[in-house]
Design an enzyme around this catalytic site. Structure first.
Site, PDB file in Angstrom:
ATOM      1  N   TYR A  12      45.863  35.470  41.857  1.00 45.13           N
ATOM      2  CA  TYR A  12      46.027  35.605  43.397  1.00 45.13           C
ATOM      3  C   TYR A  12      47.355  35.096  43.837  1.00 45.13           C
ATOM      4  O   TYR A  12      47.952  35.974  44.285  1.00 45.13           O
ATOM      5  CB  TYR A  12      44.793  35.374  44.100  1.00 45.13           C
ATOM      6  CG  TYR A  12      44.668  35.944  45.159  1.00 45.13           C
ATOM      7  CD1 TYR A  12      44.775  36.708  46.019  1.00 45.13           C
ATOM      8  CD2 TYR A  12      44.489  34.910  46.169  1.00 45.13           C
ATOM      9  CE1 TYR A  12      44.994  37.027  47.279  1.00 45.13           C
ATOM     10  CE2 TYR A  12      44.731  34.571  47.649  1.00 45.13           C
ATOM     11  CZ  TYR A  12      45.365  35.990  48.072  1.00 45.13           C
ATOM     12  OH  TYR A  12      44.937  36.124  49.505  1.00 45.13           O
TER      13      TYR A  12
ATOM     14  N   LYS B  34      50.188  36.554  45.601  1.00 41.53           N
ATOM     15  CA  LYS B  34      50.464  36.978  46.864  1.00 41.53           C
ATOM     16  C   LYS B  34      52.079  36.224  46.830  1.00 41.53           C
ATOM     17  O   LYS B  34      53.169  36.600  47.862  1.00 41.53           O
ATOM     18  CB  LYS B  34      49.517  36.243  47.701  1.00 41.53           C
ATOM     19  CG  LYS B  34      48.965  36.742  47.562  1.00 41.53           C
ATOM     20  CD  LYS B  34      48.860  37.769  49.015  1.00 41.53           C
ATOM     21  CE  LYS B  34      47.408  38.658  49.327  1.00 41.53           C
ATOM     22  NZ  LYS B  34      47.884  39.254  49.843  1.00 41.53           N
TER      23      LYS B  34
HETATM   24  P1  NAP Z   1      38.795  41.511  53.788  1.00 44.56           P
HETATM   25  O1  NAP Z   1      37.840  40.931  55.293  1.00 44.56           O
HETATM   26  O2  NAP Z   1      38.398  41.845  52.472  1.00 44.56           O
HETATM   27  O3  NAP Z   1      39.502  42.831  53.935  1.00 44.56           O
HETATM   28  C1  NAP Z   1      40.218  43.215  53.440  1.00 44.56           C
HETATM   29  C2  NAP Z   1      40.897  44.463  53.398  1.00 44.56           C
HETATM   30  O4  NAP Z   1      41.647  45.974  52.447  1.00 44.56           O
HETATM   31  C3  NAP Z   1      40.114  45.780  53.583  1.00 44.56           C
HETATM   32  O5  NAP Z   1      39.955  46.110  54.889  1.00 44.56           O
HETATM   33  C4  NAP Z   1      39.681  46.388  53.015  1.00 44.56           C
HETATM   34  O6  NAP Z   1      39.471  48.312  52.856  1.00 44.56           O
HETATM   35  C5  NAP Z   1      41.222  46.560  52.337  1.00 44.56           C
HETATM   36  N1  NAP Z   1      41.247  46.684  50.742  1.00 44.56           N
HETATM   37  C6  NAP Z   1      40.811  46.274  49.768  1.00 44.56           C
HETATM   38  N2  NAP Z   1      41.211  46.411  48.387  1.00 44.56           N
HETATM   39  C7  NAP Z   1      41.459  48.078  48.607  1.00 44.56           C
HETATM   40  C8  NAP Z   1      42.335  49.422  48.651  1.00 44.56           C
HETATM   41  N3  NAP Z   1      42.064  48.921  46.604  1.00 44.56           N
HETATM   42  N4  NAP Z   1      42.646  50.121  49.271  1.00 44.56           N
HETATM   43  C9  NAP Z   1      42.876  50.039  50.159  1.00 44.56           C
HETATM   44  N5  NAP Z   1      42.816  49.034  51.354  1.00 44.56           N
HETATM   45  C10 NAP Z   1      41.884  48.043  50.575  1.00 44.56           C
HETATM   46  O7  NAP Z   1      39.431  40.717  53.594  1.00 44.56           O
HETATM   47  P2  NAP Z   1      41.017  39.805  54.615  1.00 44.56           P
HETATM   48  O8  NAP Z   1      40.370  37.486  54.447  1.00 44.56           O
HETATM   49  O9  NAP Z   1      40.741  39.779  55.736  1.00 44.56           O
HETATM   50  O10 NAP Z   1      42.141  39.719  53.753  1.00 44.56           O
HETATM   51  C11 NAP Z   1      42.930  40.105  54.673  1.00 44.56           C
HETATM   52  C12 NAP Z   1      44.296  39.759  53.354  1.00 44.56           C
HETATM   53  O11 NAP Z   1      44.307  38.407  53.986  1.00 44.56           O
HETATM   54  C13 NAP Z   1      44.260  40.228  52.691  1.00 44.56           C
HETATM   55  O12 NAP Z   1      45.524  40.481  51.611  1.00 44.56           O
HETATM   56  C14 NAP Z   1      44.217  39.090  51.735  1.00 44.56           C
HETATM   57  O13 NAP Z   1      44.466  38.242  50.659  1.00 44.56           O
HETATM   58  C15 NAP Z   1      45.247  37.883  53.105  1.00 44.56           C
HETATM   59  N6  NAP Z   1      44.809  36.523  52.553  1.00 44.56           N
HETATM   60  C16 NAP Z   1      43.217  36.323  53.513  1.00 44.56           C
HETATM   61  C17 NAP Z   1      42.875  35.325  54.279  1.00 44.56           C
HETATM   62  C18 NAP Z   1      41.593  34.560  54.142  1.00 44.56           C
HETATM   63  O14 NAP Z   1      41.268  33.113  53.979  1.00 44.56           O
HETATM   64  N7  NAP Z   1      41.044  35.372  54.558  1.00 44.56           N
HETATM   65  C19 NAP Z   1      43.867  34.002  53.565  1.00 44.56           C
HETATM   66  C20 NAP Z   1      45.395  34.038  53.165  1.00 44.56           C
HETATM   67  C21 NAP Z   1      45.766  35.534  52.573  1.00 44.56           C
HETATM   68  P3  NAP Z   1      38.375  49.246  52.474  1.00 44.56           P
HETATM   69  O15 NAP Z   1      36.543  48.118  51.633  1.00 44.56           O
HETATM   70  O16 NAP Z   1      37.728  50.146  53.710  1.00 44.56           O
HETATM   71  O17 NAP Z   1      38.788  49.628  50.581  1.00 44.56           O
END
Ligand code: NAP
Length: 257
Positions: A163, A167
């Site tokens: 992961y 990123k």
């Molecule tokens: P989340 O709640 O799991 O949401 C992920 C989103 O990505 C959902 O809307 C999902 O939509 C979409 N997604 C996943 N796979 C997909 C695919 N194959 N095609 C299209 N859409 C897809 O995650 P989050 O925590 O909000 O994270 C959002 C971003 O921030 C990610 O890139 C993650 O790596 C990054 N991030 C998060 C954190 C954290 O602590 N939360 C920290 C650093 C970075 P569907 O399920 O509708 O497909």
């Protein structure tokens, strides 16, 4: 919202936000719409997409759902670029590459399917969306692209190597794209969130609580913390920002208690 007399920072802009059916992407879509943007909400889940669109419209904003599975193929990303452009009336001013997956496993336990889906969703999808949309932004002489990286691209975490590499690649692409498209008026930056509470990370809360408690902020990040940074980067307030990664992590990476 749109009837508000205060200046809205994204008034008249259009924005495609991937992964905006949940978490950080949903908060970015809602914040962009509150600042006057017409937003294309995207993801695989129709019901959660409809719920995000409904929340935006109920608050007086403009949004439409465009379904896409970015893990499927480069063509799926190209199709999202086309359908998103149509849904937004012919132009994408702001692209947010937020959709991402973060399975955690020791390297020896990662199978090929998991490896391929992490790289496909976190790197290939953004790459072909930018390939499809940045040239027309450059032709118009304006546009903004925001890539959602992660604090885990900077430090090594056991069970997080794949992961973190995905990123880190996206953040390196951010710098390359800034060099490639910046002089044509397209601003490309990234945000590296720290541990942010979302549906996707709820199961990690207990595991990360002690680390988060020791940060200057002393709390988990919220999707709205990240969305505020995205609004800034999308707006003209960030006109001098090119190729940067904004760390929004409550001080987790830069301090020790
Ligand atoms: P989340 O709640 O799991 O949401 C992920 C989103 O990505 C959902 O809307 C999902 O939509 C979409 N997604 C996943 N796979 C997909 C695919 N194959 N095609 C299209 N859409 C897809 O995650 P989050 O925590 O909000 O994270 C959002 C971003 O921030 C990610 O890139 C993650 O790596 C990054 N991030 C998060 C954190 C954290 O602590 N939360 C920290 C650093 C970075 P569907 O399920 O509708 O497909």
């Amino acid at each position: 919202m749109n009837g508000c007399s205060l200046a809205q920072r994204l008034d008249g802009r259009t924005a495609l936000v991937t992964g905006s059916t949940s978490g950080i992407g949903r908060a970015i879509a809602i914040a962009f719409a509150a600042e006057g943007a017409h937003v294309a909400v995207s993801g695989r889940d129709d019901a959660r997409g409809a719920a995000t669109v409904a929340a935006i419209r109920e608050a007086g904003g403009r949004a439409d759902f465009v379904r896409a599975d970015l893990g499927a193929s480069a063509d799926a990303a190209r199709a999202l670029a086309g359908e998103g452009t149509r849904a937004l009336g012919g132009r994408v001013d702001v692209l947010v590459n937020n959709a991402g997956i973060f399975p955690s496993a020791p390297t020896a336990e990662v199978d090929q399917a998991t490896f391929d889906s992490v790289i496909a969703t976190n790197v290939r999808g953004p790459f072909f969306l930018v390939a499809a949309l940045a040239p027309s932004m450059a032709e118009r002489g304006s546009g903004v692209i925001i890539n959602i990286g992660s604090w885990i691209s900077t430090i090594g975490l056991s069970s997080g190597a794949l992961y973190g590499a995905s990123k880190g690649t996206l953040e390196a692409l951010t710098r390359g794209w800034a060099a490639e498209f910046g002089r044509s008026g397209v601003r490309i930056n990234a945000i590296a969130p720290g541990v942010t509470l979302t549906d996707g990370t709820a199961h990690l809360q207990d595991h990360t609580r002690a680390m988060v408690d020791a940060t200057p902020a002393g709390r988990f990040g919220t999707p709205e913390d990240v969305a505020a940074a995205a609004v800034y980067l999308a707006s003209d307030d960030a006109s001098f920002m090119h190729g940067s990664t904004l760390l929004i992590d409550g001080g987790a990476l830069t301090t020790r208690a």
